[in-house]
Design a protein around this motif. Structure first.
Motif, mmCIF file in Angstrom:
data_model
loop_
_atom_site.group_PDB
_atom_site.id
_atom_site.type_symbol
_atom_site.label_atom_id
_atom_site.label_comp_id
_atom_site.label_asym_id
_atom_site.label_seq_id
_atom_site.Cartn_x
_atom_site.Cartn_y
_atom_site.Cartn_z
ATOM 1 N N LEU A 173 -8.229 6.494 -4.354
ATOM 2 C CA LEU A 173 -7.097 5.792 -3.751
ATOM 3 C C LEU A 173 -7.523 4.489 -3.076
ATOM 4 C CD1 LEU A 173 -4.049 6.133 -3.260
ATOM 5 C CD2 LEU A 173 -4.636 7.077 -1.050
ATOM 6 N N TRP A 174 -8.697 4.458 -2.467
ATOM 7 C CA TRP A 174 -9.150 3.251 -1.772
ATOM 8 C C TRP A 174 -9.352 2.107 -2.758
ATOM 9 C CZ3 TRP A 174 -8.023 3.194 2.982
ATOM 10 C CH2 TRP A 174 -8.083 4.346 3.759
ATOM 11 N N LEU A 175 -9.862 2.406 -3.938
ATOM 12 C CA LEU A 175 -10.042 1.367 -4.949
ATOM 13 C C LEU A 175 -8.691 0.809 -5.401
ATOM 14 C CD1 LEU A 175 -12.060 -0.174 -6.652
ATOM 15 C CD2 LEU A 175 -11.917 1.637 -8.347
ATOM 16 N N ARG A 176 -7.707 1.686 -5.581
ATOM 17 C CA ARG A 176 -6.370 1.226 -5.971
ATOM 18 C C ARG A 176 -5.733 0.390 -4.864
ATOM 19 N NH1 ARG A 176 -5.961 6.601 -8.018
ATOM 20 N NH2 ARG A 176 -4.573 7.205 -6.341
ATOM 21 N N MET A 177 -5.936 0.774 -3.602
ATOM 22 C CA MET A 177 -5.400 -0.010 -2.489
ATOM 23 C C MET A 177 -6.088 -1.369 -2.423
ATOM 24 S SD MET A 177 -4.664 2.351 0.760
ATOM 25 C CE MET A 177 -5.040 4.063 0.572
ATOM 26 N N PHE A 178 -7.390 -1.403 -2.638
ATOM 27 C CA PHE A 178 -8.118 -2.671 -2.626
ATOM 28 C C PHE A 178 -7.585 -3.599 -3.710
ATOM 29 C CE2 PHE A 178 -11.692 -5.374 -3.888
ATOM 30 C CZ PHE A 178 -12.020 -5.929 -2.669
ATOM 31 N N MET A 195 0.798 -1.221 0.000
ATOM 32 C CA MET A 195 0.000 0.000 0.000
ATOM 33 C C MET A 195 0.837 1.280 0.000
ATOM 34 S SD MET A 195 -2.954 -1.133 2.651
ATOM 35 C CE MET A 195 -3.904 0.355 2.538
ATOM 36 N N GLU A 196 1.974 1.239 0.645
ATOM 37 C CA GLU A 196 2.770 2.460 0.817
ATOM 38 C C GLU A 196 3.110 3.167 -0.492
ATOM 39 O OE1 GLU A 196 6.397 3.983 3.624
ATOM 40 O OE2 GLU A 196 6.470 1.930 2.869
ATOM 41 N N PRO A 197 3.493 2.458 -1.564
ATOM 42 C CA PRO A 197 3.803 3.183 -2.804
ATOM 43 C C PRO A 197 2.598 3.870 -3.443
ATOM 44 C CG PRO A 197 4.650 0.925 -2.886
ATOM 45 C CD PRO A 197 3.818 1.042 -1.662
ATOM 46 N N ALA A 232 -4.562 -3.527 -4.984
ATOM 47 C CA ALA A 232 -3.205 -3.940 -4.626
ATOM 48 C C ALA A 232 -3.225 -5.078 -3.608
ATOM 49 C CB ALA A 232 -2.426 -2.749 -4.070
ATOM 50 N N LEU A 233 -4.175 -5.044 -2.684
ATOM 51 C CA LEU A 233 -4.233 -6.062 -1.639
ATOM 52 C C LEU A 233 -4.900 -7.348 -2.099
ATOM 53 C CD1 LEU A 233 -5.160 -3.895 1.455
ATOM 54 C CD2 LEU A 233 -2.977 -4.960 0.955
#
Length: 116
Positions: free
Chosen positions: A74-79, A16-18, A81-82
């Motif tokens: 951003l939340w969609l991109r983090m989801f 998530m950090e990047p 990524a995870l």
């Protein structure tokens, strides 16, 4: 019993950090990992932002970053990524089935009641 301050494992955090925004001007940034943990805690508990424990930083920071990152997607991109999936599906089905019931079908006693 101590409170859980970090909701993310080191591996999840490394994914998530990047994705987090960098180089913003303004006041000193509170630790992003703690802010995300505070947001996850508040979403899990269902409480209002004002009731966020101080271990996660100021509640206004958590609330503002949640809303700002939501607007930025951003939340969609983090989801993604995870989980490796966007969470968006091409179709959906809605069922509008309903049953008509009598007004006293919920268990209310019908008819006149005997007086003692």
């Amino acid at each position: 019993m101590t409170k859980q301050v970090q909701w993310l494992s080191d591996e999840e955090w490394s994914w998530m950090e990047p994705l987090l925004p960098r180089g913003r001007r303004g006041a000193h940034r509170f630790d992003d990992r703690r802010v995300i943990s505070g947001i996850v805690h508040m979403l899990k508990s269902g409480a209002r932002w004002r009731d966020c424990p101080s271990e996660f930083g100021p509640y206004t920071t958590d609330c503002n970053r949640f809303n700002r990152w939501r607007r930025q997607g951003l939340w969609l991109r983090m989801f993604e990524a995870l989980t490796g999936h966007s969470g968006i599906f091409g179709g959906a089905a809605i069922d509008a089935t309903h049953i008509t019931a009598h007004r006293s079908a919920a268990g209310a006693k019908g008819g006149p009641s005997p007086k003692p």
